[in-house]
Write an enzyme that holds these catalytic residues in place. Structure first.
Site, short mmCIF file in Angstrom:
data_model
loop_
_atom_site.label_atom_id
_atom_site.label_comp_id
_atom_site.label_asym_id
_atom_site.label_seq_id
_atom_site.Cartn_x
_atom_site.Cartn_y
_atom_site.Cartn_z
N ASP A 186 33.20 48.46 42.51
CA ASP A 186 33.42 47.06 42.84
C ASP A 186 33.49 46.28 41.52
O ASP A 186 33.21 46.81 40.44
CB ASP A 186 32.32 46.53 43.77
CG ASP A 186 32.76 45.26 44.51
OD1 ASP A 186 33.80 44.67 44.12
OD2 ASP A 186 32.08 44.83 45.44
C1 BGC Z 1 34.22 42.09 46.11
C2 BGC Z 1 35.15 43.13 46.68
C3 BGC Z 1 36.57 42.84 46.26
C4 BGC Z 1 36.62 42.78 44.76
C5 BGC Z 1 38.02 42.56 44.20
C6 BGC Z 1 34.44 41.85 44.62
O1 BGC Z 1 33.75 40.74 44.18
O2 BGC Z 1 32.87 42.47 46.34
O3 BGC Z 1 35.02 43.17 48.07
O4 BGC Z 1 37.43 43.80 46.77
O5 BGC Z 1 35.80 41.71 44.31
O6 BGC Z 1 38.48 41.29 44.46
#
Ligand code: BGC
Length: 745
Positions: free
Chosen positions: A288
């Protein structure tokens, strides 16, 4: 070089064309091809494949590459992009990767397409309320089709995290509290995004996230610690990720949270032992956002180098934006702090997915600018969005058949901050943006187009969503007094759920309850429509209004879909995928809880209960009304005694006893009555959505497999134990008819 790649691609095409979206077996010729590519790569290029960066936001609100990013791309130091889209832009970037980098390896474009791209559909929690797997699959596929015409290869969806705590704002992005429902929803979405064949136009790669148990955050506070037993992890939280893997998902995202001291993004147990060795996953795992770097904050790594080593050793293949793999891992490999074999394995998985998606042969597959205009927000897409929005609505209360409203009602007062045109962006919910609010059908417009020419619609905002100021409660009351019926549209704004949007108070925000109280005081019938990204504590509201319609955040077709339901063109059929607590103090509140040693008793104080609140939720899991009524009878089991390993057929008659055609979600729950470890009071094991005309009766059959009767024993082995099982079938998790059978040795 590229010729060899192409030759192998033909073999691959043949191979994948025959592959349904079921699993990802390895293809020996492709693996051999990958070997030969890896042999030619420098360490920098290998780590480049494991590096994902975003572009840079420019003043014109587009995300493009700056000079530094472009230089990295030419050097082969970027394997994928986050958030960059647009057919032209992705085509331009791909050209640099393919034509100007030494290895000519195409890049992947990932984007958060969570519930639609242009045609924004209901938030995932709302779609889960439809319990309609085919529609959910179609909705995901539509999102994929739209994403694929603007350069996107890969969506960071579905989010399959179980959420038992509605304070957690990201509950909006998943399918609620139940492992079975969330698992079948996860599989449906993976099938939808990835299509029948990942090489088909309109298919994009899916990413099941956030592995694992991100929704278990203590106190519902986003990013917080998760501390659950391995039993709860395996029985409740892991099944939806496993279902996504079994459905052939090509990627997973490692979560931001720890589980019992082991941060997911550094967990070899999760990423390698469970995901790869137990489940046989062959795709790749992306971290993530900065979750590799955050291993430092978790304090399991003292610096970026250690964080990278832990992440790579765990099996997190791609580093989203921390740039640690690209930078610090070069020295780490050279000084033998981490083996290059580990890096090679991750590169192999990334290349495998790029092969699978056909990028070596068709690097520009989604970058044709001529396609977008015919696809984005097409009338077919809008029609599907309207259908799914209608099915996502849950009717929670309908006293004296206050709903549906007649189209000939003389005067309707439409009141509330979510009803008008000024706040219509809020109807989209989390993870949805548009710079064209005109595409969103507001509630006032949806209702207006439904009404007959003689009907009068008066709209008043009443108050703001959150802020205390700007209230026009008096004007709202004035409007209400002139009407035959009041429709109040209240709830949460877009930013109140989703990421980093945890709440400690789940009441209607701002002055909305005060507004509703004033409307109720007029003595006119009040229909309350709630729009929200999570269960709200609406006990007072429910007790004082004539009808409650749970509308969630329904997307671009909100106004039309809601009007369809309010005026009876669509008979509501949604069922709650999550328990609605009465108050925040009851949280976490979920239907598949344990019995405890002192289960609640009305007459005994020393049982598991509160002194200031009932135990029962406001609305249980699986609950939802219709404009007609259904009666369940004749619950029949194919046998009352079976032996371990046998299956059982359960059938039940369901009759439409009302005056309208309607759809019912027939739910089947199971309990192992006495076992060597404590078991939940009931667990959903199947459901079927059926439609019935007035007076019509259907027999609905379910198969209970041995796996459904099994659980993890004390040594964490999956077993079926002899003894009695209780089967409950009904239209929600509480109102069920029951029967029993016995499993013998
Ligand atoms: C979120 C994810 C997301 C990623 C990319 C993160 O802050 O937890 O769910 O896919 O950002 O945008």
């Amino acid at each position: 070089m590229r010729q060899i790649v192409q030759l192998h691609f033909i073999l691959l095409l043949f191979f994948f064309a025959r592959l349904s979206a079921q699993s990802i077996p390895l293809s020996p010729p492709i693996e051999a091809k990958i070997d030969s590519i890896i042999r030619l790569m420098t360490l920098e290029e290998k780590l480049g494949q494991l590096n994902q960066i975003g572009g840079t936001w420019y003043d014109d609100k587009t995300e493009r590459l700056n000079e530094e990013q472009t230089a990295l791309l030419r050097q082969g130091k970027i394997g994928s992009f986050l958030g960059v889209m647009g057919a032209e832009e992705t085509g331009r970037i791909q050209r640099i990767a393919v034509e100007q980098s030494r290895m000519h390896i195409p890049v992947l474009f990932g984007y958060d397409v969570i519930h639609g791209l242009a045609t924004i559909t209901p938030i995932p929690l709302a779609e889960a309320s439809s319990w309609n797997l085919s529609l959910v699959e179609q909705s995901a596929h539509m999102a994929a089709v739209e994403a694929s015409v603007v350069g996107i290869h890969w969506t960071y969806a579905p989010m399959v995290d179980i959420a038992r705590d509605p304070r957690w704002g990201r509950i909006a992005e998943g399918s609620g509290e139940d492992p079975y429902l969330s698992s079948v929803m996860a599989a449906a979405r993976v099938r939808g995004f990835q299509g029948m064949n990942i090489l088909d136009d309109g298919s994009i790669l899916a990413c099941a996230k956030h592995f694992a148990a991100y929704g278990g955050a203590e106190a519902g506070r986003d990013y917080n610690t998760v501390d659950i037993s391995e039993r709860t992890l395996r029985e409740v939280y892991l099944p939806p990720y496993k279902a996504a893997v079994d459905a052939g998902v090509w990627t997973l995202m490692s979560a931001l949270n720890e589980i019992g001291g082991d941060p997911s993004s550094g967990s070899r147990w999760l990423m390698t032992d469970v995901l790869r060795n137990e489940w046989g996953f062959n795709g790749f795992v992306v971290s993530d956002y900065t979750s590799i770097q955050e291993l430092i904050n978790h304090r399991i790594a003292k610096d970026r180098t250690e964080a990278g080593i832990i992440g790579l050793n765990a099996g997190v293949d791609v580093d989203m934006v921390s740039r640690i793999y690209m930078n610090e891992m070069i020295d780490a490999v050279r000084s033998k702090k981490i083996s290059e074999t580990i890096v090679n394995e991750s590169v192999r998985r990334v290349l495998r997915v790029k092969f699978a998606y056909g990028l070596f042969d068709h690097p520009y597959r989604n970058s044709d600018p001529s396609k977008g205009p015919n696809v984005l927000l097409s009338s077919q897409h809008r029609a599907l969005a309207r259908t799914i929005a209608g099915e996502s609505i849950v009717l929670l209360k309908n006293e004296n058949e206050s709903l549906p409203l007649s189209k000939k009602t003389k005067t309707i007062a439409l009141i509330g901050p979510l009803a008008g045109n000024e706040n219509k962006r809020e109807l989209l919910g989390t993870w949805a943006w548009t710079d064209k609010p005109d595409i969103i059908v507001s509630v006032v417009d949806g209702i207006r187009s439904k009404l007959g020419p003689t009907a009068k619609l008066i709209y008043e905002k009443g108050c703001e969503i959150e802020s205390d100021s700007g209230a026009r409660i008096e004007q709202a009351i004035k409007a209400a007094r002139q009407a035959d019926v009041i429709v109040a549209v209240l709830g949460e704004s877009q930013h109140m759920s989703g990421e980093a949007a945890s709440r400690t108070n789940l009441d209607l925000p701002g002055r909305q309850r005060e507004l509703l109280k004033a409307l109720v005081k007029t003595g006119k019938p009040v229909i309350l429509v709630v729009m929200n990204g999570r269960p709200l504590t609406i006990q007072w509201e429910t007790e004082h209004v004539a009808a409650v319609v749970e509308a969630w955040h329904l997307g671009v077709e909100t106004g039309n879909a809601l009007a369809d339901v309010l005026f009876g063109d669509v008979n509501p059929s949604g069922k709650l995928p999550v328990t609605f607590p009465r108050n925040v103090g009851q949280i976490p509140h979920y239907y598949n809880h344990k019995n405890s040693g002192r289960p609640f008793s009305e007459t005994d104080k020393y049982t598991s209960r509160y002194i200031d609140s009932p135990n029962e939720p406001l609305f249980p899991f699986g609950y939802g009304l219709s404009y007609t009524t259904f009666q369940y009878s004749n619950l029949t089991l194919s046998a009352t005694n079976i032996t371990k390993g046998q299956t059982l057929t359960v059938s039940v008659d369901v009759e439409n006893t009302g005056k309208r055609s309607g759809e019912e979600v027939v739910q089947l729950y199971l309990r192992d009555d006495v076992a060597s470890v404590t078991r939940p009071v009931k667990e959903l094991k199947g459901f079927k959505k059926i439609s019935l005309n007035p007076g019509e009766k259907k027999t609905v059959a379910f198969t209970l497999s041995p796996d459904m009767m099994s659980f993890y024993d004390l040594s964490m082995k999956r077993v079926i134990e002899p003894g009695t099982f209780t089967v409950s079938v009904g239209g929600n998790s509480v109102d069920c008819i029951q029967s029993q059978y016995t499993v013998g040795e």
